[in-house]
Design a protein around this motif. Structure first.
Motif, PDB file in Angstrom:
ATOM      1  N   VAL A 366      17.981   9.706  -5.942  1.00 28.90           N
ATOM      2  CA  VAL A 366      17.928  10.201  -4.558  1.00 28.90           C
ATOM      3  C   VAL A 366      16.629  10.960  -4.324  1.00 28.90           C
ATOM      4  O   VAL A 366      15.958  10.785  -3.295  1.00 28.90           O
ATOM      5  N   ARG A 367      16.245  11.814  -5.283  1.00 22.56           N
ATOM      6  CA  ARG A 367      15.024  12.604  -5.099  1.00 22.56           C
ATOM      7  C   ARG A 367      13.796  11.707  -5.029  1.00 22.56           C
ATOM      8  O   ARG A 367      12.936  11.869  -4.149  1.00 22.56           O
ATOM      9  N   LEU A 368      13.677  10.749  -5.944  1.00 21.96           N
ATOM     10  CA  LEU A 368      12.512   9.866  -5.922  1.00 21.96           C
ATOM     11  C   LEU A 368      12.502   8.997  -4.663  1.00 21.96           C
ATOM     12  O   LEU A 368      11.441   8.737  -4.092  1.00 21.96           O
ATOM     13  N   SER A 369      13.676   8.556  -4.234  1.00 20.39           N
ATOM     14  CA  SER A 369      13.738   7.759  -3.002  1.00 20.39           C
ATOM     15  C   SER A 369      13.298   8.581  -1.806  1.00 20.39           C
ATOM     16  O   SER A 369      12.618   8.073  -0.906  1.00 20.39           O
ATOM     17  N   ALA A 370      13.656   9.861  -1.787  1.00 21.90           N
ATOM     18  CA  ALA A 370      13.254  10.734  -0.682  1.00 21.90           C
ATOM     19  C   ALA A 370      11.742  10.939  -0.656  1.00 21.90           C
ATOM     20  O   ALA A 370      11.167  11.214   0.401  1.00 21.90           O
ATOM     21  N   GLU A 371      11.094  10.806  -1.826  1.00 23.22           N
ATOM     22  CA  GLU A 371       9.647  11.032  -1.912  1.00 23.22           C
ATOM     23  C   GLU A 371       8.846   9.733  -1.831  1.00 23.22           C
ATOM     24  O   GLU A 371       7.675   9.707  -2.212  1.00 23.22           O
ATOM     25  N   ARG A 372       9.452   8.686  -1.331  1.00 28.12           N
ATOM     26  CA  ARG A 372       8.783   7.387  -1.316  1.00 28.12           C
ATOM     27  C   ARG A 372       7.413   7.445  -0.653  1.00 28.12           C
ATOM     28  O   ARG A 372       6.413   6.958  -1.202  1.00 28.12           O
ATOM     29  N   ASP A 373       7.326   8.042   0.531  1.00 31.12           N
ATOM     30  CA  ASP A 373       6.044   8.098   1.248  1.00 31.12           C
ATOM     31  C   ASP A 373       5.020   8.921   0.476  1.00 31.12           C
ATOM     32  O   ASP A 373       3.835   8.573   0.426  1.00 31.12           O
ATOM     33  N   ASN A 374       5.471  10.019  -0.107  1.00 31.65           N
ATOM     34  CA  ASN A 374       4.551  10.864  -0.858  1.00 31.65           C
ATOM     35  C   ASN A 374       4.037  10.176  -2.115  1.00 31.65           C
ATOM     36  O   ASN A 374       2.853  10.261  -2.449  1.00 31.65           O
ATOM     37  N   LEU A 375       4.908   9.502  -2.839  1.00 25.12           N
ATOM     38  CA  LEU A 375       4.498   8.799  -4.053  1.00 25.12           C
ATOM     39  C   LEU A 375       3.520   7.684  -3.730  1.00 25.12           C
ATOM     40  O   LEU A 375       2.495   7.509  -4.409  1.00 25.12           O
ATOM     41  N   SER A 376       3.826   6.920  -2.688  1.00 28.68           N
ATOM     42  CA  SER A 376       2.928   5.833  -2.294  1.00 28.68           C
ATOM     43  C   SER A 376       1.554   6.360  -1.901  1.00 28.68           C
ATOM     44  O   SER A 376       0.517   5.831  -2.322  1.00 28.68           O
ATOM     45  N   ALA A 377       1.532   7.422  -1.100  1.00 33.47           N
ATOM     46  CA  ALA A 377       0.250   7.991  -0.662  1.00 33.47           C
ATOM     47  C   ALA A 377      -0.548   8.529  -1.842  1.00 33.47           C
ATOM     48  O   ALA A 377      -1.779   8.370  -1.898  1.00 33.47           O
ATOM     49  N   ALA A 378       0.119   9.171  -2.776  1.00 34.07           N
ATOM     50  CA  ALA A 378      -0.571   9.728  -3.933  1.00 34.07           C
ATOM     51  C   ALA A 378      -1.186   8.620  -4.795  1.00 34.07           C
ATOM     52  O   ALA A 378      -2.324   8.751  -5.275  1.00 34.07           O
ATOM     53  N   ILE A 379      -0.454   7.543  -4.990  1.00 35.46           N
ATOM     54  CA  ILE A 379      -0.969   6.430  -5.791  1.00 35.46           C
ATOM     55  C   ILE A 379      -2.175   5.797  -5.097  1.00 35.46           C
ATOM     56  O   ILE A 379      -3.213   5.517  -5.737  1.00 35.46           O
ATOM     57  N   ARG A 380      -2.074   5.572  -3.808  1.00 38.17           N
ATOM     58  CA  ARG A 380      -3.191   4.966  -3.080  1.00 38.17           C
ATOM     59  C   ARG A 380      -4.429   5.869  -3.137  1.00 38.17           C
ATOM     60  O   ARG A 380      -5.554   5.381  -3.287  1.00 38.17           O
ATOM     61  N   TRP A 381      -4.213   7.177  -3.015  1.00 36.55           N
ATOM     62  CA  TRP A 381      -5.362   8.089  -3.087  1.00 36.55           C
ATOM     63  C   TRP A 381      -5.984   8.054  -4.475  1.00 36.55           C
ATOM     64  O   TRP A 381      -7.212   8.068  -4.611  1.00 36.55           O
ATOM     65  N   ALA A 382      -5.146   8.024  -5.524  1.00 42.39           N
ATOM     66  CA  ALA A 382      -5.674   7.977  -6.890  1.00 42.39           C
ATOM     67  C   ALA A 382      -6.536   6.735  -7.101  1.00 42.39           C
ATOM     68  O   ALA A 382      -7.621   6.804  -7.691  1.00 42.39           O
ATOM     69  N   VAL A 383      -6.069   5.598  -6.596  1.00 42.94           N
ATOM     70  CA  VAL A 383      -6.840   4.353  -6.739  1.00 42.94           C
ATOM     71  C   VAL A 383      -8.130   4.424  -5.936  1.00 42.94           C
ATOM     72  O   VAL A 383      -9.217   4.116  -6.433  1.00 42.94           O
ATOM     73  N   GLU A 384      -8.021   4.872  -4.684  1.00 44.27           N
ATOM     74  CA  GLU A 384      -9.198   4.910  -3.808  1.00 44.27           C
ATOM     75  C   GLU A 384     -10.239   5.919  -4.289  1.00 44.27           C
ATOM     76  O   GLU A 384     -11.437   5.723  -4.085  1.00 44.27           O
ATOM     77  N   SER A 385      -9.788   6.985  -4.941  1.00 40.25           N
ATOM     78  CA  SER A 385     -10.732   7.996  -5.407  1.00 40.25           C
ATOM     79  C   SER A 385     -11.287   7.687  -6.785  1.00 40.25           C
ATOM     80  O   SER A 385     -12.075   8.463  -7.325  1.00 40.25           O
ATOM     81  N   GLY A 386     -10.869   6.564  -7.371  1.00 40.80           N
ATOM     82  CA  GLY A 386     -11.405   6.155  -8.661  1.00 40.80           C
ATOM     83  C   GLY A 386     -10.763   6.816  -9.856  1.00 40.80           C
ATOM     84  O   GLY A 386     -11.330   6.799 -10.952  1.00 40.80           O
ATOM     85  N   ASP A 387      -9.578   7.398  -9.693  1.00 41.85           N
ATOM     86  CA  ASP A 387      -8.891   8.040 -10.813  1.00 41.85           C
ATOM     87  C   ASP A 387      -7.869   7.056 -11.389  1.00 41.85           C
ATOM     88  O   ASP A 387      -6.666   7.153 -11.131  1.00 41.85           O
ATOM     89  N   ALA A 388      -8.361   6.110 -12.192  1.00 42.69           N
ATOM     90  CA  ALA A 388      -7.485   5.071 -12.736  1.00 42.69           C
ATOM     91  C   ALA A 388      -6.433   5.653 -13.669  1.00 42.69           C
ATOM     92  O   ALA A 388      -5.290   5.186 -13.703  1.00 42.69           O
TER      93      ALA A 388
END
Length: 609
Positions: A366-388
């Motif tokens: 339930v907690r991870l599902s509630a954070e879906r938008d936050n997790l997705s945004a964090a992953i996209r930022w990590a990729v876009e900022s070059g932090d593989a």
């Protein structure tokens, strides 16, 4: 709640109490509502409307007195001293049965609260209706939140969408500036998008509708990424802060103290709702709990209803968030805030992962599902900022969660981004992410050549990760063994390593049982799966229980022991239902129905195997 309901509710509150404050974002909407309520109340003494927007804190009592005396007596009487203004105001109101509307109190909140408290204490027949971004916080106050206009529900029909208050307002204002405008077809779709992206805020919707005078409604929707430059040109007779969206938001922003402003701006990097601990990690501003409460009071944050009342969540309207992001960018703090956001949610994902293989897994799902938008945004930022490295660590932490959610399309996209991310990473972690991506891909493709390519990727990835290091590794090895007949199956341990934890030992037994089933050794499968079931029961983990029960049901049927399979499919169905895995729930329910039928039929369990 529609505006007619608002009027009835506030009128009822004023009938039972003497002070009602309309609170919420957007002063123009509250002002109009207060005017409407005032016109409908009309007690014997009347309704007196005092606009406080242009008034300074020190002048509030004097302005109220002058307005009342002018209306009652004609020309302004002789001025009174500052010390006696309140006494004269009480004398003016003492015996009147009237409603005093104090509009736009937020910038003079302390003075307005003291004035209202004094007048209500000394004028027994007086009632006060205040409008403010935040409560007055005095005894006897009833609050009525003035919420944004109702938006179409997801999946609503076009007729229902057109009937929603926000869309009706947009249509009416657009038709006023562009005669003949009708919300049909693509224009209706664009109008709905505009209303949703503007959070149902009346002022923002009206400013957007005004643009239809010069732009097609579809173009207005397309330009909302730059909403503060687009939404200008309000009525010349309106207050300056109601003529542009930027000015309206800036008015509220400028009334915040330094810590409130800093926290709100840093939290603008959060695309979804958030908890107090997330706000503390991202904001790093003073006493976060008190600041969150203050921002909720000021209608700049909004509580979100959750299944967990102990851990409240908050959200920010998109318009407020966009303004905060602009302010953050001007100070060159965006990457710092996004970095703290990404680090916090990585820690959450890594902490949650082992709990997904325990009896406590439902709470963490339930907690991870509630954070879906936050997790997705964090992953996209990590990729876009070059932090593989950061991106791949997210993949390792979340791939089992996504597996338990039947690998939604978003997970395929995010895993693919992680694989493409540039930069140094742990080779074993990257290999695990490659295996997870290929395993999820196998579930979505139908062409044999594509499936074989996915199996190739699994095989190469498994060369870099040892068995037993992660459950995705075992699922990938099983998929390779079962799904690619022409390929040599990877070795499966003859017996689980007793040094591993109970869940992983049970998983090894489950894999052996599935392989035995798929090679026609039903009796062996029954024995091994029974041991796996015992282990999963000790741990209390529902996915292992559901998959083992459904596979054991099929093994017993094939071994000629349908009586031994009684009730197994029903149990499996209950576990899958608790996990929110509808496809597996349906498979188990079908198996149970077949078992109860007049003829015994065999059933091969799926469930990610």
């Amino acid at each position: 709640m529609g505006r007619d309901d608002d009027v009835r509710r506030v009128a009822d509150l004023l009938g039972r109490g003497r002070l009602v404050t309309l609170v919420g974002p957007g002063g123009a909407g509250k002002t109009r509502l207060a005017n409407t309520i005032g016109r409908q109340l009309t007690p014997s003494g009347g309704v007196w409307f005092v606009p406080l927007a242009p008034v300074g804190a020190d002048d509030v009592p004097r302005v109220v007195l002058e307005l009342l005396r002018v209306r009652e007596e004609g020309p302004p009487p002789r001025p009174v001293t500052a010390e006696t203004v309140l006494d004269h105001l009480v004398d003016t109101l003492a015996d009147d049965d009237l409603v005093l509307v104090l509009d736009n109190c937020e910038h003079v909140i302390e003075t307005a609260a003291r004035l209202a408290g004094t007048l209500l204490g000394r004028c027994p027949r007086l009632r006060v209706l205040a409008t403010s971004r935040e409560p007055l916080h005095i005894d006897g106050e009833s609050l009525h939140p003035v919420l944004p206009l109702k938006l179409p529900e997801p999946g609503a029909t076009l007729e229902r969408a057109r009937a929603c208050a926000a869309v009706r307002l947009f249509h009416d204002r657009a038709a006023a500036v562009r005669p003949g405008f009708t919300a049909e077809g693509s224009a209706l779709t664009a109008a709905i998008e505009i209303c949703r992206r503007l959070d149902g805020l009346p002022l923002a919707i009206e400013l957007a509708a005004a643009q239809v005078r010069a732009l097609p409604v579809e173009a207005v929707a397309a330009r909302l990424d730059d909403r503060f430059r687009l939404l200008t040109g309000g009525s010349r007779t309106a207050l300056p802060r109601h003529r542009t969206l930027s000015a309206a938001v800036a008015w509220s922003w400028d009334l915040l103290d330094t810590d409130e402003r800093a926290l709100l701006e840093r939290l603008s990097v959060v695309p979804g709702a958030f908890t107090e601990d997330a706000a503390e990690a991202i904001g790093r501003s003073g006493e976060v709990r008190q600041l969150l409460t203050a921002l909720v009071d000021k209608s700049l944050l909004h509580p979100v209803e959750t299944a967990d009342p102990v851990e409240p969540r908050y959200r920010m309207l998109e318009t407020i968030r966009e303004y905060g992001l602009e302010r953050l960018a001007r100070r060159d703090e965006t990457d710092d805030a996004r970095g703290r956001h990404a680090e916090f949610f990585l820690q959450l994902a890594e902490s949650a992962d082992p709990h997904l293989r325990t009896s406590d897994q439902l709470r963490w799902l339930v907690r991870l599902s509630a954070e879906r938008d936050n997790l997705s945004a964090a992953i996209r930022w990590a990729v876009e900022s070059g932090d593989a490295d950061l991106a791949v660590r997210y993949g390792v932490a979340l791939c089992w969660f996504w597996f338990l959610r039947d690998n939604p399309p978003e997970s395929l996209d995010l895993l693919g981004r992680m694989i493409q991310a540039r930069g140094s990473t742990d080779p074993r972690a990257r290999a695990l992410v490659v295996a997870a991506h290929a395993l999820a891909t196998v579930e979505t493709i139908s062409r044999p050549d594509e499936a074989e390519a996915a199996f190739d990727r699994i095989g190469k990835a498994l060369e870099h990760v040892a068995p037993g290091t992660h459950p995705i590794v075992e699922m990938a090895r099983l998929a390779l063994a079962v799904g690619s007949a022409d390929r040599a199956a990877p070795d499966v341990p003859a017996s689980p390593d007793e040094r591993t934890d109970p869940w992983n030992r049970s998983l090894t037994l489950l894999v052996r049982g599935v392989l035995a089933m798929n090679t026609g050794r039903a009796a062996e499968a029954t024995h091994v799966l029974s041991r796996a079931l015992t282990g999963f029961e000790e741990v209390g983990e529902r996915w292992g229980l559901g998959i083992t029960l459904s596979t054991l049901n099929a093994a017993l049927q094939r071994a000629g022991d349908p009586a031994g399979a009684a009730g197994l499919a029903e149990r499996a169905s209950r576990y899958f239902q608790e996990l929110g895995m509808p496809e597996h729930t349906m498979e188990s329910e079908v198996a149970a129905a077949l078992h109860r039928g007049p003829s015994q039929a065999t059933w091969t369990a799926g469930g990610g195997s």
